[in-house]
Design an enzyme around this catalytic site. Structure first.
Site, mmCIF file in Angstrom:
data_model
loop_
_atom_site.group_PDB
_atom_site.id
_atom_site.type_symbol
_atom_site.label_atom_id
_atom_site.label_comp_id
_atom_site.label_asym_id
_atom_site.label_seq_id
_atom_site.Cartn_x
_atom_site.Cartn_y
_atom_site.Cartn_z
ATOM 1 N N LYS A 26 0.847 -1.184 0.000
ATOM 2 C CA LYS A 26 0.000 0.000 0.000
ATOM 3 C C LYS A 26 0.883 1.236 0.000
ATOM 4 O O LYS A 26 1.994 1.144 0.541
ATOM 5 C CB LYS A 26 -0.981 0.023 1.162
ATOM 6 C CG LYS A 26 -0.406 -0.258 2.564
ATOM 7 C CD LYS A 26 0.652 0.553 3.217
ATOM 8 C CE LYS A 26 0.599 2.020 3.357
ATOM 9 N NZ LYS A 26 1.814 2.576 4.049
ATOM 10 N N TYR A 80 -4.991 3.662 5.716
ATOM 11 C CA TYR A 80 -5.558 2.777 6.748
ATOM 12 C C TYR A 80 -6.901 3.308 7.238
ATOM 13 O O TYR A 80 -7.813 2.540 7.545
ATOM 14 C CB TYR A 80 -4.604 2.646 7.932
ATOM 15 C CG TYR A 80 -3.344 1.879 7.611
ATOM 16 C CD1 TYR A 80 -3.344 0.487 7.644
ATOM 17 C CD2 TYR A 80 -2.172 2.535 7.266
ATOM 18 C CE1 TYR A 80 -2.197 -0.219 7.347
ATOM 19 C CE2 TYR A 80 -1.020 1.843 6.969
ATOM 20 C CZ TYR A 80 -1.038 0.458 7.007
ATOM 21 O OH TYR A 80 0.094 -0.248 6.701
HETATM 22 P P1 NDP Z 1 12.298 1.839 2.510
HETATM 23 O O1 NDP Z 1 12.729 3.182 2.059
HETATM 24 O O2 NDP Z 1 12.757 1.342 3.815
HETATM 25 O O3 NDP Z 1 12.720 0.757 1.414
HETATM 26 C C1 NDP Z 1 12.401 0.890 0.055
HETATM 27 C C2 NDP Z 1 13.346 0.012 -0.758
HETATM 28 O O4 NDP Z 1 12.949 0.107 -2.121
HETATM 29 C C3 NDP Z 1 14.804 0.460 -0.733
HETATM 30 O O5 NDP Z 1 15.518 -0.064 0.350
HETATM 31 C C4 NDP Z 1 15.318 -0.087 -2.051
HETATM 32 O O6 NDP Z 1 15.640 -1.460 -1.902
HETATM 33 C C5 NDP Z 1 14.099 -0.027 -2.963
HETATM 34 N N1 NDP Z 1 14.149 1.111 -3.903
HETATM 35 C C6 NDP Z 1 14.143 0.989 -5.248
HETATM 36 N N2 NDP Z 1 14.208 2.186 -5.837
HETATM 37 C C7 NDP Z 1 14.267 3.101 -4.845
HETATM 38 C C8 NDP Z 1 14.357 4.526 -4.838
HETATM 39 N N3 NDP Z 1 14.365 5.249 -5.981
HETATM 40 N N4 NDP Z 1 14.406 5.160 -3.633
HETATM 41 C C9 NDP Z 1 14.370 4.451 -2.499
HETATM 42 N N5 NDP Z 1 14.276 3.099 -2.448
HETATM 43 C C10 NDP Z 1 14.237 2.419 -3.613
HETATM 44 O O7 NDP Z 1 10.706 1.814 2.426
HETATM 45 P P2 NDP Z 1 9.699 0.867 3.214
HETATM 46 O O8 NDP Z 1 10.202 -0.511 3.197
HETATM 47 O O9 NDP Z 1 9.353 1.471 4.509
HETATM 48 O O10 NDP Z 1 8.375 1.005 2.292
HETATM 49 C C11 NDP Z 1 8.296 0.337 1.041
HETATM 50 C C12 NDP Z 1 6.803 0.188 0.671
HETATM 51 O O11 NDP Z 1 6.167 -0.594 1.664
HETATM 52 C C13 NDP Z 1 6.044 1.494 0.590
HETATM 53 O O12 NDP Z 1 5.114 1.423 -0.457
HETATM 54 C C14 NDP Z 1 5.326 1.581 1.916
HETATM 55 O O13 NDP Z 1 4.125 2.329 1.862
HETATM 56 C C15 NDP Z 1 5.048 0.109 2.200
HETATM 57 N N6 NDP Z 1 4.972 -0.191 3.634
HETATM 58 C C16 NDP Z 1 3.881 -0.876 4.093
HETATM 59 C C17 NDP Z 1 3.765 -1.177 5.423
HETATM 60 C C18 NDP Z 1 2.590 -1.957 5.912
HETATM 61 O O14 NDP Z 1 2.368 -2.027 7.119
HETATM 62 N N7 NDP Z 1 1.808 -2.569 5.033
HETATM 63 C C19 NDP Z 1 4.755 -0.732 6.394
HETATM 64 C C20 NDP Z 1 5.889 -0.065 5.810
HETATM 65 C C21 NDP Z 1 5.966 0.203 4.470
HETATM 66 P P3 NDP Z 1 16.996 -2.093 -2.533
HETATM 67 O O15 NDP Z 1 18.129 -1.398 -1.842
HETATM 68 O O16 NDP Z 1 16.892 -3.525 -2.214
HETATM 69 O O17 NDP Z 1 16.957 -1.802 -4.005
#
Ligand code: NDP
Length: 378
Positions: A141, A230
């Site tokens: 989401k 949410y």
């Molecule tokens: P983070 O910033 O912690 O991680 C995002 C990851 O995406 C990065 O570590 C990277 O992984 C990859 N990525 C690829 N392109 C980019 C870019 N241009 N900029 C930054 N990151 C990039 O985010 P979250 O994990 O917190 O959130 C990711 C998704 O999950 C979002 O859509 C968020 O809304 C959702 N989410 C949902 C939750 C829930 O409870 N359902 C809780 C938290 C988040 P790599 O280094 O491996 O390429």
């Protein structure tokens, strides 16, 4: 009284699995018929796309505890990180992909489901690439940053004959599932007045996690897209998945204009449903808050703070507290979605629901910008 929790990891795992089965059976009639379980020959293989905070701290660990699926691959911008994950989780290094090589997953028998966990703008491209590789998709989401992207994602999954679901974990959490049942069966009466808020205090120090959430292009918006979905979800759940007919909204208050130069710091909005029900809602990066209440003419149901975080929600109704077992949200969601696929049942959180919520969010932004009541085209 709360149900005692088994203490050993194995018995706890079996117990959680049983809970999910029970929850799924209770929920099954909601969107289609319950089918006889298929003979299950293997755990479904899941590839996580984007190894950031949510994958590292919640989804990866959850995939060690799931009964019906396991981590079998990753897609990442860092080959080195991907290889570490392969060693930690015990899948072959050949299942480490980059964002540009996702098409190589086609025909890979280890991977059944691709779970997109990247910044919001990137969901559409990663989902479509997974669909083209013939994989079922779970998309985090918010589903996308525009309704147009949601439509493209739904079309790509339909064309490929794969399932698209949204990572709406709370549909698989027993207290929220019970709230959905109360609404659906009108146990307290039809809910007419809802109110809720969700947010956290965004630390302005520039971590990678903060950076994209403050970038309007990558995030699609501020706390409405992140935390507000949410509250939209809960209000629609209270109305048995009906979309509102119209919304009004206001941005603010603004306390840190330099930090929130692109996305809103806070937003309040009202959702009007057919028949006159109303939901007053708020999402914020200014404070930690997470609550929801729904009132009928002769009773109410309320999630205490925190209503939407990973902790066990506390649901109380005018009839008394609702005591259900505690589950790990991500384990319950992943096993729930895997079982829906294995059983051939419709999902509780289909792509169409994610699209509905983005249509509502677009209307909320349009209403806040224009200071007008905006009809929702969901
Ligand atoms: P983070 O910033 O912690 O991680 C995002 C990851 O995406 C990065 O570590 C990277 O992984 C990859 N990525 C690829 N392109 C980019 C870019 N241009 N900029 C930054 N990151 C990039 O985010 P979250 O994990 O917190 O959130 C990711 C998704 O999950 C979002 O859509 C968020 O809304 C959702 N989410 C949902 C939750 C829930 O409870 N359902 C809780 C938290 C988040 P790599 O280094 O491996 O390429």
């Amino acid at each position: 009284m709360r149900t005692p929790q088994p203490s050993s990891p194995v018995s706890r795992r079996v117990f959680l699995g049983q809970l999910v089965v029970a929850a799924a059976l209770v929920l099954a009639p909601r969107r289609g018929r319950a089918l006889e379980p298929l003979p299950q020959t293997k755990k479904l293989g899941v590839a996580l796309v984007g190894l950031g905070g949510y994958s590292t701290h919640q989804l990866g660990p959850a995939l060690r505890a799931t009964r019906h699926c396991r981590l079998t691959g990753v897609v990442t911008g860092s080959r080195e990180k991907g290889v570490k994950w392969a060693h930690n989780y015990g899948f072959p290094e050949r299942n480490v992909f980059s964002y540009d090589t996702m098409e190589r997953m086609a025909g890979n028998p280890d991977i059944d489901i691709v779970y997109v966990v990247t910044p919001n703008l990137l969901h559409a491209g990663h989902c479509i690439a997974a669909a083209k590789a013939g994989k079922h998709v779970i998309c985090e989401k918010p589903m996308a940053t525009s309704v147009a992207d949601c439509d493209a994602m739904i079309a790509a999954c339909r064309a490929a004959g794969v399932r698209l679901t949204v990572g709406y974990r709370l549909h698989y959490e027993p207290h929220h599932a019970e709230f959905a049942r109360l609404a659906r069966e009108k146990v307290i009466g039809p809910f007419l007045r809802m109110s809720g808020a969700n947010g956290f205090e965004m630390n302005s120090s520039a971590t990678a996690k903060t950076a994209w959430r403050l970038d309007k292009r990558l995030a699609g918006g501020g706390p409405l897209m992140d935390m507000g979905v949410y509250v939209i979800q809960a209000a629609c759940m209270a109305k048995v998945e009906e979309a509102p007919v119209a919304v009004t909204a206001q941005f603010g208050p603004v306390t840190r204009p330099k930090v929130f130069s692109e996305v809103e710091e806070s937003i309040t909005w009202t959702m009007e449903f057919a028949g006159g029900a109303v939901a007053n809602c708020r999402a914020t990066y200014g404070e930690q808050v997470s609550n929801f209440r729904a009132e009928a003419d002769h009773g109410w149901a309320q999630f205490e703070d925190p209503a939407f975080y990973y902790a066990e929600p506390m649901l109380t109704t005018s009839r008394g507290p609702v005591n259900l077992p505690k589950v790990n949200h991500q384990v319950a969601q992943l096993d729930g979605m895997a079982m829906e696929l294995l059983d051939g049942r419709p999902s509780l959180a289909p792509g169409e629901m994610g699209r509905r919520d983005i249509a509502i969010a677009e209307a909320i932004y349009a209403a806040a910008k224009s200071s007008r009541r905006v009809e929702v085209q969901a």
